[in-house]
Design an enzyme around this catalytic site. Sequence first.
Site, PDB file in Angstrom:
ATOM      1  N   TYR A 265      -2.564   1.248  -6.675  1.00 23.85           N
ATOM      2  CA  TYR A 265      -1.323   2.033  -6.702  1.00 23.85           C
ATOM      3  C   TYR A 265      -0.857   2.137  -8.158  1.00 23.85           C
ATOM      4  O   TYR A 265       0.300   1.925  -8.495  1.00 23.85           O
ATOM      5  CB  TYR A 265      -0.229   1.399  -5.847  1.00 23.85           C
ATOM      6  CG  TYR A 265      -0.662   0.991  -4.456  1.00 23.85           C
ATOM      7  CD1 TYR A 265      -0.616   1.885  -3.390  1.00 23.85           C
ATOM      8  CD2 TYR A 265      -1.103  -0.313  -4.196  1.00 23.85           C
ATOM      9  CE1 TYR A 265      -1.000   1.506  -2.111  1.00 23.85           C
ATOM     10  CE2 TYR A 265      -1.489  -0.699  -2.921  1.00 23.85           C
ATOM     11  CZ  TYR A 265      -1.434   0.217  -1.890  1.00 23.85           C
ATOM     12  OH  TYR A 265      -1.812  -0.166  -0.622  1.00 23.85           O
ATOM     13  N   ASP A 342       0.781  -2.676  -6.894  1.00 20.49           N
ATOM     14  CA  ASP A 342       2.194  -2.318  -6.888  1.00 20.49           C
ATOM     15  C   ASP A 342       2.400  -1.266  -5.810  1.00 20.49           C
ATOM     16  O   ASP A 342       2.573  -0.076  -6.106  1.00 20.49           O
ATOM     17  CB  ASP A 342       2.602  -1.795  -8.270  1.00 20.49           C
ATOM     18  CG  ASP A 342       4.088  -1.482  -8.373  1.00 20.49           C
ATOM     19  OD1 ASP A 342       4.827  -1.783  -7.425  1.00 20.49           O
ATOM     20  OD2 ASP A 342       4.503  -0.926  -9.411  1.00 20.49           O
ATOM     21  N   CYS A 369       8.753  -4.136  -4.325  1.00 21.36           N
ATOM     22  CA  CYS A 369      10.153  -3.725  -4.350  1.00 21.36           C
ATOM     23  C   CYS A 369      10.839  -3.964  -3.017  1.00 21.36           C
ATOM     24  O   CYS A 369      11.993  -3.561  -2.843  1.00 21.36           O
ATOM     25  CB  CYS A 369      10.274  -2.260  -4.756  1.00 21.36           C
ATOM     26  SG  CYS A 369       9.384  -1.120  -3.672  1.00 21.36           S
TER      27      CYS A 369
END
Length: 412
Positions: A265, A342, A369
Amino acid sequence: MAESQGQQLELDVTNIAHGGISVARHEGRVIFVGDAIPGERVLARVTEDSKSSFWRADTLSVIEPSEHRQMHVWSSASVARKPEDRAGGAEFGHIVPAHQRELKRQVVVDSLKRFAKLESDVATGVTVEELPGDPDGTGWRTRVRLHVDASGRPGPYAARSHRVIPVTELPLATAAIQEAAPLAARFVGEEHVDIVQAGTGGARLIVGQQKPTTITEYVGEREFRLADTGFWQVHTHAAQTLTSAVQEAIDGELFDPRAHNLDLYGGVGLLAAAVADRFGSSTRITSVESDKAATGFASHNLSEWIGAEAATGRVEKWIAQLASSANSHDRARLRASTIVLDPPRSGAGKQVVQSIGGLQPAQIVYVACDPVALARDIGLFADRGYDLTALRAFDLFPHTHHVEAVATLTRR
């Protein structure tokens, strides 16, 4: 409408939940309450009856405020407004910044306990680190999307709604974004307007599906080219913070620059460059990204390293193909590798974790996140023989519930 909807209740708020909402109980039923702080007593109105064990409610007024409550940094999102008229995107703006970070820490620790079954010192000892900048947590957003209503007025959505709220200020945004934001303009027929502040050239407007142009961002003295419509970290200091965090998260004794190292990613190559910058010109690393335009920019951004390359493909398919086609020599290089990933907010997921685990890399650095998705995937990696050996968390999104984490997983 369910009989409970619209009911007003006085509630004692007990703790924080993932998603920026607090938790209260009424007659044994869990109620998720917006715009409240654990420790407060509030008057709230029930907005949703799930017909299960919980309801949702909005705070109407605060009866007994927390010592951590402050005047909301964004008047358009204040509890003084009707809940349906409160702008979304700053759901922690009524909480002093230090306590915001404490609540985020609690969510990270609770997520790891519940979804990864972890109560180790690494999991429970994490803190949420403040980024440089304005200590009141405003003025950090370099990218803002304004949605457009039927009359052409731009603004943020209300919380948990697609209703556009006209506003006169954007306090979380940088000064350049605030100055350029067309808050009083009309954009009839458009769905959204983006305001982007690049590393050079000031702020710019991107209206609807406007053709992208190339911009330059900087991490230290390193340049990254990308489309103005492409992904880049939003906080002014986020790219540098994550670059340093990923570099520090890699165990140098386990890193082999000649291995088949991966950046999954990878976007425009930010984290692949972080790895190569730390370990030098001989570093071999492949950055994988589904967005063809981003991959093109990544190839340019990584061009100084002869062993770095960018590949276009959906990570779950690309990594599965790699696992199925690798010969014995490739597998040896993969077992010696470091894999950085990520993923989007939903996390890597079972398929990607299984494929990575099957490659048996020496270590994995996971940038996340969403703490729940991270914890779920850490649990899946544990089943594949990987232990959480380091964890840091960062307040990349002040005055929101979002928190970024960088986890190191090492093969047993």
